[in-house]
Design a protein around this motif. Structure first.
Motif, short mmCIF file in Angstrom:
data_model
loop_
_atom_site.label_atom_id
_atom_site.label_comp_id
_atom_site.label_asym_id
_atom_site.label_seq_id
_atom_site.Cartn_x
_atom_site.Cartn_y
_atom_site.Cartn_z
N ASP A 1 -8.60 7.32 -2.40
CA ASP A 1 -9.44 8.26 -1.08
C ASP A 1 -10.12 7.33 -0.48
OD1 ASP A 1 -8.33 9.96 -3.18
OD2 ASP A 1 -10.78 9.78 -3.96
N PHE A 2 -9.63 6.48 0.50
CA PHE A 2 -9.68 5.96 1.71
C PHE A 2 -8.10 6.36 2.38
CE2 PHE A 2 -9.42 2.06 4.37
CZ PHE A 2 -11.47 2.68 5.00
N GLU A 3 -9.04 7.21 3.69
CA GLU A 3 -8.20 7.16 5.05
C GLU A 3 -7.46 5.95 5.43
OE1 GLU A 3 -6.62 11.10 6.34
OE2 GLU A 3 -8.05 10.15 7.82
N ILE B 1 0.94 -1.01 -0.02
CA ILE B 1 -0.02 -0.07 -0.20
C ILE B 1 1.01 1.22 -0.43
CG2 ILE B 1 -1.70 1.00 1.60
CD1 ILE B 1 -3.00 -1.36 2.73
N GLU B 2 0.45 2.40 -0.30
CA GLU B 2 1.36 3.95 -1.01
C GLU B 2 -0.02 4.84 -0.87
OE1 GLU B 2 5.39 2.63 -3.91
OE2 GLU B 2 2.95 3.51 -4.40
N GLY B 3 0.54 5.68 -0.60
CA GLY B 3 -0.15 6.78 -0.20
C GLY B 3 -0.07 8.64 0.32
N TYR B 4 -0.60 9.10 -0.04
CA TYR B 4 -0.21 10.75 1.30
C TYR B 4 -0.61 10.78 2.24
CZ TYR B 4 1.65 11.07 -3.45
OH TYR B 4 1.77 11.74 -4.83
N THR C 1 -2.14 12.25 5.06
CA THR C 1 -3.29 13.31 4.79
C THR C 1 -4.17 13.59 6.80
OG1 THR C 1 -5.44 11.47 4.70
CG2 THR C 1 -4.60 12.75 2.59
N ARG C 2 -3.27 12.63 7.81
CA ARG C 2 -3.49 13.35 9.16
C ARG C 2 -2.84 12.64 9.73
NH1 ARG C 2 -8.94 14.38 10.61
NH2 ARG C 2 -9.43 13.20 8.83
N ILE C 3 -2.33 13.82 10.94
CA ILE C 3 -0.70 13.55 12.01
C ILE C 3 -2.11 13.80 13.14
CG2 ILE C 3 0.51 14.20 12.83
CD1 ILE C 3 1.74 13.57 10.36
N ILE C 4 -2.03 11.68 13.48
CA ILE C 4 -3.05 11.68 14.40
C ILE C 4 -2.43 11.61 16.24
CG2 ILE C 4 -4.98 9.88 15.37
CD1 ILE C 4 -4.58 8.23 12.87
N ASP C 5 -1.16 10.93 16.27
CA ASP C 5 -0.80 11.60 17.21
C ASP C 5 0.86 11.59 17.64
OD1 ASP C 5 -0.33 8.52 18.14
OD2 ASP C 5 -2.13 9.22 18.74
N LEU D 1 -3.72 29.90 0.76
CA LEU D 1 -3.73 28.57 1.82
C LEU D 1 -4.39 28.13 0.38
CD1 LEU D 1 -4.73 26.63 3.23
CD2 LEU D 1 -6.50 27.36 3.63
N ILE D 2 -3.69 27.00 -0.29
CA ILE D 2 -3.64 25.92 -1.26
C ILE D 2 -3.60 24.70 -1.39
CG2 ILE D 2 -2.58 27.71 -2.94
CD1 ILE D 2 -0.73 26.03 -2.52
N SER D 3 -5.05 23.42 -1.56
CA SER D 3 -4.79 22.70 -1.44
C SER D 3 -3.13 21.84 -1.92
CB SER D 3 -6.12 21.89 -2.32
OG SER D 3 -7.24 22.36 -1.82
N ASP D 4 -3.13 20.68 -1.43
CA ASP D 4 -1.64 19.61 -1.75
C ASP D 4 -2.69 19.36 -3.82
OD1 ASP D 4 0.58 18.20 -0.76
OD2 ASP D 4 -0.45 17.12 -2.50
N GLN D 5 -1.66 19.24 -4.43
CA GLN D 5 -2.01 18.06 -5.45
C GLN D 5 -2.06 17.41 -5.42
OE1 GLN D 5 1.30 20.51 -7.91
NE2 GLN D 5 0.32 22.09 -8.84
N HIS D 6 -2.00 16.50 -5.08
CA HIS D 6 -1.75 15.26 -4.61
C HIS D 6 -2.59 14.80 -3.98
CE1 HIS D 6 2.45 15.30 -6.91
NE2 HIS D 6 2.87 15.83 -6.66
N SER D 7 -3.08 15.48 -2.26
CA SER D 7 -3.99 14.98 -1.98
C SER D 7 -4.73 16.36 -1.92
CB SER D 7 -3.49 14.22 -0.60
OG SER D 7 -4.11 13.84 0.14
N PRO D 8 -6.23 16.18 -2.19
CA PRO D 8 -7.26 17.56 -1.44
C PRO D 8 -6.97 17.92 0.03
CG PRO D 8 -7.80 16.33 -3.90
CD PRO D 8 -6.62 15.84 -3.37
#
Length: 225
Positions: free
Chosen positions: A48-50, A28-31, A33-37, A94-101
């Motif tokens: 598009d599944f986190e 699995i690869e991906g970007y 999109t969240r720093i949980i802790d 403020l802009i969205s990431d080009q790979h991960s909106p």
């Protein structure tokens, strides 16, 4: 701009939002999109599944070469003539990431003729964290912070401190301090083109333009009554 491929050691994990990572034990690869802790992150895959995952279970597989952190000469190499000197035009973009909106990137835009010395600290629940400090040349932009766009209600308060410098024969501006929480209403307007970043995004004006004074009306106001 070059790309490179690296793998971080498990004892030296230091990921950022927007980093492209690969799972150690799964294909699995991906970007990010969240720093949980400090131990957990959220990785969004090609569908598009986190996916929540331990930071120790992924590796960074590629990224941009970091900006040069060498000492910068504090004298501007190019200075606008006094007649063409631009004193206004400072924005938080403020802009969205080009790979991960789902990921939002904040940039400090300097459209003035001044060279800026800027620092950025975030505040959340009484805790402070230094995020950014650098020189920003005239007519340039630098990324200062990243966050998950869906967590806007959880974003920290921004503390921006900005000093203006120039070797031109121009009066210096006083330091600028911006201390605000970015709210949903700030992003309720339509995106605009941001030439310095070569994409659309939201702009928040940091320096207010000088008010226009009508000399005739000002004079008339003194003689009323």
């Amino acid at each position: 701009m070059y790309n490179y491929r690296i793998t971080l050691k498990k004892e030296d994990m230091n990921f950022n939002l927007g980093d492209f990572v690969r799972f150690v034990d799964e294909n699995i690869e991906g970007y990010i999109t969240r720093i949980i802790d400090k131990d957990m992150i959220g990785v969004t895959d090609a569908n598009d599944f986190e996916i929540p995952v331990l930071a120790s279970k992924v590796t960074l597989v590629h990224g941009d070469i970091p900006e040069d952190n060498t000492i910068v000469n504090n004298r501007q190499t190019t200075v606008a003539p006094a007649a063409e000197f631009k004193k206004e035009g400072l924005y938080l973009a403020l802009i969205s990431d080009q790979h991960s909106p789902a990921v939002a990137h904040f940039h400090l835009l300097n459209e003035t003729s001044y060279q800026l010395l800027a620092s950025m600290t975030t505040e959340k629940n009484g805790d402070y964290k230094g995020e950014f400090a650098a020189i920003i040349p005239s007519g340039s932009a630098k990324k200062i912070y990243s966050a998950n766009l869906g967590d806007i209600q959880l974003w920290p308060k921004f503390h921006l401190e900005i000093l203006f410098s120039t070797s031109a024969n121009v009066a210096p501006l006083p330091p600028l301090a911006y201390r605000e929480n970015i709210k949903g209403k700030d992003l309720s307007v339509a995106k605009v083109d941001i030439p310095l970043l070569k994409q659309k995004g939201w702009l928040i004006r940091l320096d207010e333009p000088a008010p226009l004074i009508d000399a005739r009306k000002l004079k008339e106001s003194f003689f009323k009554g």
